[in-house]
Scaffold this motif. Structure first.
Motif, PDB file in Angstrom:
ATOM      1  N   LEU A  48     -13.098  -0.286   5.971  1.00  0.00           N
ATOM      2  CA  LEU A  48     -12.038  -1.272   5.735  1.00  0.00           C
ATOM      3  C   LEU A  48     -12.091  -2.426   6.731  1.00  0.00           C
ATOM      4  N   GLY A  49     -13.041  -2.385   7.652  1.00  0.00           N
ATOM      5  CA  GLY A  49     -13.215  -3.513   8.566  1.00  0.00           C
ATOM      6  C   GLY A  49     -11.999  -3.773   9.436  1.00  0.00           C
ATOM      7  N   GLU A  50     -11.578  -5.026   9.487  1.00  0.00           N
ATOM      8  CA  GLU A  50     -10.491  -5.405  10.404  1.00  0.00           C
ATOM      9  C   GLU A  50      -9.198  -4.660  10.127  1.00  0.00           C
ATOM     10  N   GLU A  51      -8.947  -4.382   8.848  1.00  0.00           N
ATOM     11  CA  GLU A  51      -7.738  -3.619   8.518  1.00  0.00           C
ATOM     12  C   GLU A  51      -7.776  -2.248   9.213  1.00  0.00           C
ATOM     13  N   ALA A  52      -8.959  -1.638   9.224  1.00  0.00           N
ATOM     14  CA  ALA A  52      -9.115  -0.336   9.885  1.00  0.00           C
ATOM     15  C   ALA A  52      -8.910  -0.462  11.392  1.00  0.00           C
ATOM     16  N   LEU A  53      -9.360  -1.567  11.969  1.00  0.00           N
ATOM     17  CA  LEU A  53      -9.171  -1.749  13.419  1.00  0.00           C
ATOM     18  C   LEU A  53      -7.687  -1.817  13.749  1.00  0.00           C
ATOM     19  N   ASP A  54      -6.911  -2.501  12.909  1.00  0.00           N
ATOM     20  CA  ASP A  54      -5.457  -2.557  13.131  1.00  0.00           C
ATOM     21  C   ASP A  54      -4.851  -1.158  13.023  1.00  0.00           C
ATOM     22  N   LEU A  55      -5.332  -0.383  12.057  1.00  0.00           N
ATOM     23  CA  LEU A  55      -4.797   0.977  11.881  1.00  0.00           C
ATOM     24  C   LEU A  55      -5.168   1.867  13.071  1.00  0.00           C
ATOM     25  N   LEU A  56      -6.378   1.690  13.576  1.00  0.00           N
ATOM     26  CA  LEU A  56      -6.783   2.472  14.752  1.00  0.00           C
ATOM     27  C   LEU A  56      -5.903   2.126  15.958  1.00  0.00           C
ATOM     28  N   ALA A  57      -5.603   0.830  16.095  1.00  0.00           N
ATOM     29  CA  ALA A  57      -4.726   0.422  17.208  1.00  0.00           C
ATOM     30  C   ALA A  57      -3.341   1.047  17.038  1.00  0.00           C
ATOM     31  N   GLU A  58      -2.885   1.109  15.795  1.00  0.00           N
ATOM     32  CA  GLU A  58      -1.579   1.720  15.531  1.00  0.00           C
ATOM     33  C   GLU A  58      -1.613   3.224  15.841  1.00  0.00           C
ATOM     34  N   PRO A 100      -6.960   7.658  23.128  1.00  0.00           N
ATOM     35  CA  PRO A 100      -7.924   6.561  23.117  1.00  0.00           C
ATOM     36  C   PRO A 100      -8.772   6.636  21.848  1.00  0.00           C
ATOM     37  N   VAL A 101      -9.369   5.502  21.490  1.00  0.00           N
ATOM     38  CA  VAL A 101     -10.069   5.378  20.200  1.00  0.00           C
ATOM     39  C   VAL A 101     -11.539   5.036  20.413  1.00  0.00           C
ATOM     40  N   VAL A 102     -12.407   5.676  19.624  1.00  0.00           N
ATOM     41  CA  VAL A 102     -13.817   5.266  19.570  1.00  0.00           C
ATOM     42  C   VAL A 102     -14.142   4.868  18.138  1.00  0.00           C
ATOM     43  N   THR A 103     -14.791   3.713  17.991  1.00  0.00           N
ATOM     44  CA  THR A 103     -15.190   3.246  16.664  1.00  0.00           C
ATOM     45  C   THR A 103     -16.527   2.533  16.756  1.00  0.00           C
ATOM     46  N   GLU A 104     -17.234   2.524  15.635  1.00  0.00           N
ATOM     47  CA  GLU A 104     -18.612   2.008  15.646  1.00  0.00           C
ATOM     48  C   GLU A 104     -18.666   0.493  15.551  1.00  0.00           C
ATOM     49  N   ILE A 105     -19.555  -0.090  16.358  1.00  0.00           N
ATOM     50  CA  ILE A 105     -19.869  -1.516  16.252  1.00  0.00           C
ATOM     51  C   ILE A 105     -21.258  -1.623  15.634  1.00  0.00           C
ATOM     52  N   MET A 106     -21.381  -2.487  14.616  1.00  0.00           N
ATOM     53  CA  MET A 106     -22.674  -2.631  13.944  1.00  0.00           C
ATOM     54  C   MET A 106     -23.325  -3.977  14.183  1.00  0.00           C
ATOM     55  N   ASP A 107     -22.522  -4.929  14.679  1.00  0.00           N
ATOM     56  CA  ASP A 107     -23.011  -6.297  14.769  1.00  0.00           C
ATOM     57  C   ASP A 107     -22.406  -6.931  16.032  1.00  0.00           C
ATOM     58  N   PRO A 108     -23.214  -7.618  16.837  1.00  0.00           N
ATOM     59  CA  PRO A 108     -22.672  -8.241  18.053  1.00  0.00           C
ATOM     60  C   PRO A 108     -21.459  -9.133  17.773  1.00  0.00           C
ATOM     61  N   ARG A 109     -21.383  -9.729  16.571  1.00  0.00           N
ATOM     62  CA  ARG A 109     -20.252 -10.617  16.263  1.00  0.00           C
ATOM     63  C   ARG A 109     -18.932  -9.875  16.153  1.00  0.00           C
ATOM     64  N   GLN A 110     -18.992  -8.537  16.046  1.00  0.00           N
ATOM     65  CA  GLN A 110     -17.753  -7.749  15.923  1.00  0.00           C
ATOM     66  C   GLN A 110     -17.155  -7.403  17.289  1.00  0.00           C
ATOM     67  N   LEU A 111     -17.867  -7.688  18.357  1.00  0.00           N
ATOM     68  CA  LEU A 111     -17.476  -7.123  19.657  1.00  0.00           C
ATOM     69  C   LEU A 111     -16.056  -7.487  20.079  1.00  0.00           C
ATOM     70  N   ALA A 112     -15.730  -8.776  20.077  1.00  0.00           N
ATOM     71  CA  ALA A 112     -14.424  -9.186  20.618  1.00  0.00           C
ATOM     72  C   ALA A 112     -13.294  -8.519  19.843  1.00  0.00           C
ATOM     73  N   ARG A 113     -13.427  -8.440  18.542  1.00  0.00           N
ATOM     74  CA  ARG A 113     -12.376  -7.867  17.708  1.00  0.00           C
ATOM     75  C   ARG A 113     -12.277  -6.343  17.908  1.00  0.00           C
ATOM     76  N   ILE A 114     -13.429  -5.684  17.988  1.00  0.00           N
ATOM     77  CA  ILE A 114     -13.421  -4.224  18.160  1.00  0.00           C
ATOM     78  C   ILE A 114     -12.884  -3.854  19.540  1.00  0.00           C
ATOM     79  N   GLU A 115     -13.188  -4.668  20.536  1.00  0.00           N
ATOM     80  CA  GLU A 115     -12.702  -4.368  21.887  1.00  0.00           C
ATOM     81  C   GLU A 115     -11.175  -4.317  21.951  1.00  0.00           C
ATOM     82  N   GLN A 116     -10.520  -5.066  21.042  1.00  0.00           N
ATOM     83  CA  GLN A 116      -9.047  -5.061  21.054  1.00  0.00           C
ATOM     84  C   GLN A 116      -8.484  -3.713  20.594  1.00  0.00           C
ATOM     85  N   ALA A 117      -9.224  -3.033  19.719  1.00  0.00           N
ATOM     86  CA  ALA A 117      -8.695  -1.798  19.138  1.00  0.00           C
ATOM     87  C   ALA A 117      -9.278  -0.544  19.765  1.00  0.00           C
TER      88      ALA A 117
END
Ligand code: PEP
Ligand code: MN
Length: 299
Positions: free
Chosen positions: A86-96, A104-121
């Protein structure tokens, strides 16, 4: 020279972190570490599929004794037509879910462009088996302040895994957790072949913590507990286990996902093995009393 190898000669170019003697304990969050005396059990769904299933699973695995929540937002799938997260929607759910459970949460990063957004969650960045040798991605997570969970590639040797970890350390991030998740062999009875020997080999060759993923190794739910027991007996610092409230309906990896109740059984059965090899093992928070462990599977 492999900076990671504890018996390597230190040199000026060697990252400070890799000079640490003995074994590293990586701090994930307040009171959550990987690599110390406590066995770190991480659990959660393969993919974040929605709010209710994620929150149910997060509460259930916490109550059963997990110390960290896993959940994929971006899924590497063999077929492009399968559910890819679900991409960004899933990141929001993980943060919730993190806020609701304190895990604490662990989630997969597949692309360097996702880093800043994934780091938030996320508290830990997972680099999956398929990306173990994606050197641009390794360099990128090497610049993050978040610990990295690096999974062994499908056909990677132990040396190749260590050299992939070295990319992250060389970029400045000392906090790498290695994960044995089974390798591809001639055997077809299991999804992959769990290389139990990788655990003591890695523990001898590097100071980094080593965890095991019995779910992707075995590929079938009934193999997960036996493989988890073997991993802990072999000296693993932790486990990462797939749990789904209703495995038969999972959008990815349902065959290998445990129900919350079976996950609670895994935690109970791993305890004596962990203690036998000198570790402390997380006691269930609410144990059998948790209503989350009984979450009914919708008919
Ligand atoms: C996962 O953890 O869901 C995953 C895809 O794992 P691996 O990269 O080990 O296949
Ligand atoms: Mn999976």
């Amino acid at each position: 020279m492999l900076h990671l190898l504890s018996n390597a000669e230190p040199s000026a170019s060697q990252p400070r972190s890799s000079r640490a003697p003995g074994h590293a304990t990586i701090e994930i969050a307040e009171r959550t570490t990987v690599g110390g005396r406590d066995l770190a059990i991480i659990a959660g769904p393969c993919s974040v599929e929605g709010r209710a299933m994620l929150l149910d699973t997060a509460h259930a695995v916490r109550d059963a004794g997990a110390v960290m929540l896993r959940g994929g937002a971006y899924k590497p799938r063999t077929s492009p037509y399968d559910f890819r997260g679900l991409g960004e929607e899933a990141l929001d759910l993980l943060a919730e879910a993190r806020a609701a459970t304190g895990l604490p949460v662990v989630t997969e990063i597949m692309d360097p462009r996702q880093l800043a957004r994934i780091e938030q969650a996320a508290d830990v960045l997972q680099v999956g088996a398929r990306n173990m040798q994606n050197y641009a991605l390794l360099a990128e997570v090497g610049q993050s302040r978040k610990p990295v969970l690096l999974k062994r590639g499908l056909s990677a040797t132990i040396r190749e895994l260590l050299l992939a970890a070295e990319y992250i350390l060389a970029a400045g991030n000392p906090n790498v957790i290695l994960c044995e998740r089974g390798i591809r062999t001639f055997e077809t009875a299991t999804r992959n072949t769990l290389d139990v020997a990788a655990v003591p080999v890695l523990k001898a060759e590097t100071h980094l913590p080593v965890i095991v993923d019995p779910s992707h190794a075995g590929g079938r739910a009934e193999l997960v507990i036996p493989l988890a027991l073997a991993a802990v007996a072999a000296g693993a610092d932790g486990l990462i286990v797939e749990v789904h409230p209703c495995p038969g309906e999972a959008k990815s990896d349902g065959e290998q996902s445990l129900t919350p109740a079976t996950f609670a059984e895994l935690v109970r059965r791993v305890g004596p093995v962990a203690r036998a090899v000198g570790r402390r093992s997380g006691a269930p928070r609410n144990g059998r009393a948790s209503r989350h462990l009984e979450a009914p599977c919708p008919a």
